[in-house]
Design an enzyme around this catalytic site. Structure first.
Site, mmCIF file in Angstrom:
data_model
loop_
_atom_site.group_PDB
_atom_site.id
_atom_site.type_symbol
_atom_site.label_atom_id
_atom_site.label_comp_id
_atom_site.label_asym_id
_atom_site.label_seq_id
_atom_site.Cartn_x
_atom_site.Cartn_y
_atom_site.Cartn_z
ATOM 1 C CD GLU A 47 -2.232 4.428 2.891
ATOM 2 O OE1 GLU A 47 -3.116 4.963 3.155
ATOM 3 O OE2 GLU A 47 -1.724 3.434 2.160
ATOM 4 C CG HIS A 102 -1.935 -0.998 1.212
ATOM 5 N ND1 HIS A 102 -2.904 -1.003 2.000
ATOM 6 C CD2 HIS A 102 -2.234 -1.965 0.535
ATOM 7 C CE1 HIS A 102 -3.864 -1.875 1.646
ATOM 8 N NE2 HIS A 102 -3.448 -2.795 0.701
ATOM 9 C CB CYS A 155 -2.487 2.219 5.728
ATOM 10 S SG CYS A 155 -1.998 1.081 4.603
ATOM 11 C CB CYS A 166 -6.821 -0.379 4.915
ATOM 12 S SG CYS A 166 -5.155 -0.753 5.164
#
Length: 152
Positions: A55, A53, A88, A78
């Site tokens: 992040e 992801h 995240c 998320c």
């Protein structure tokens, strides 16, 4: 931060997400920029295939400089991961980020308010809807995956 600086950082996050549109499987393409004391210390976009992801990539690049920083994210971090990995939102909290500026909420069952709630509950300042109209072009064709019978 000045509004001009906030806009520049969110626009950079949007620009980071744009090249991976349509290449991140069932995940949306997200951009993340981490800024501390006015300097970009980390940035990332959702990887091809949907992992890692944005992040995660930005936090890894920022390292210890993420403590006390502001994260600009195009889509709500998320709050849970179907894989069971650390969300995240939790990663941002654990890294010591103090503020998260989010362009758009996420319709995914793994994010829909959960990430924002976790960030707020941990005491982070959260701003939702920042440059949302500009970021929405990234997600106009995004359809969240349906959850399987066991919530997978």
């Amino acid at each position: 931060m000045t509004d001009e600086a906030d806009q520049a950082h969110m626009r950079r996050a949007i620009a980071l997400a744009r090249p991976n549109l349509g290449q991140t499987a069932e995940n949306p393409s997200v951009g993340c920029v981490i800024v501390r004391d006015g300097l970009v210390v980390g940035e990332g976009a959702t990887g091809i295939g949907g992992r890692p992801h944005a992040e995660e990539i930005a936090l890894q690049a920022a390292g210890a400089a993420a403590r006390g920083a502001v994260a600009y994210v195009t889509l709500e971090p998320c709050g849970a991961r179907s894989s069971g990995a650390t969300s995240c939102a939790r990663r941002l909290v654990e890294a010591g980020v103090t503020e998260v500026v989010v362009a758009c909420g996420d319709p995914s069952p793994y994010a829909d308010g959960q990430g924002l709630a976790q960030l707020s509950a941990a005491g982070l300042d959260v701003r939702l809807g920042y440059l949302a109209e500009e970021a929405l072009v990234l997600y106009r064709n995004y359809t969240p995956p349906s959850m399987g019978p066991a919530g997978e």
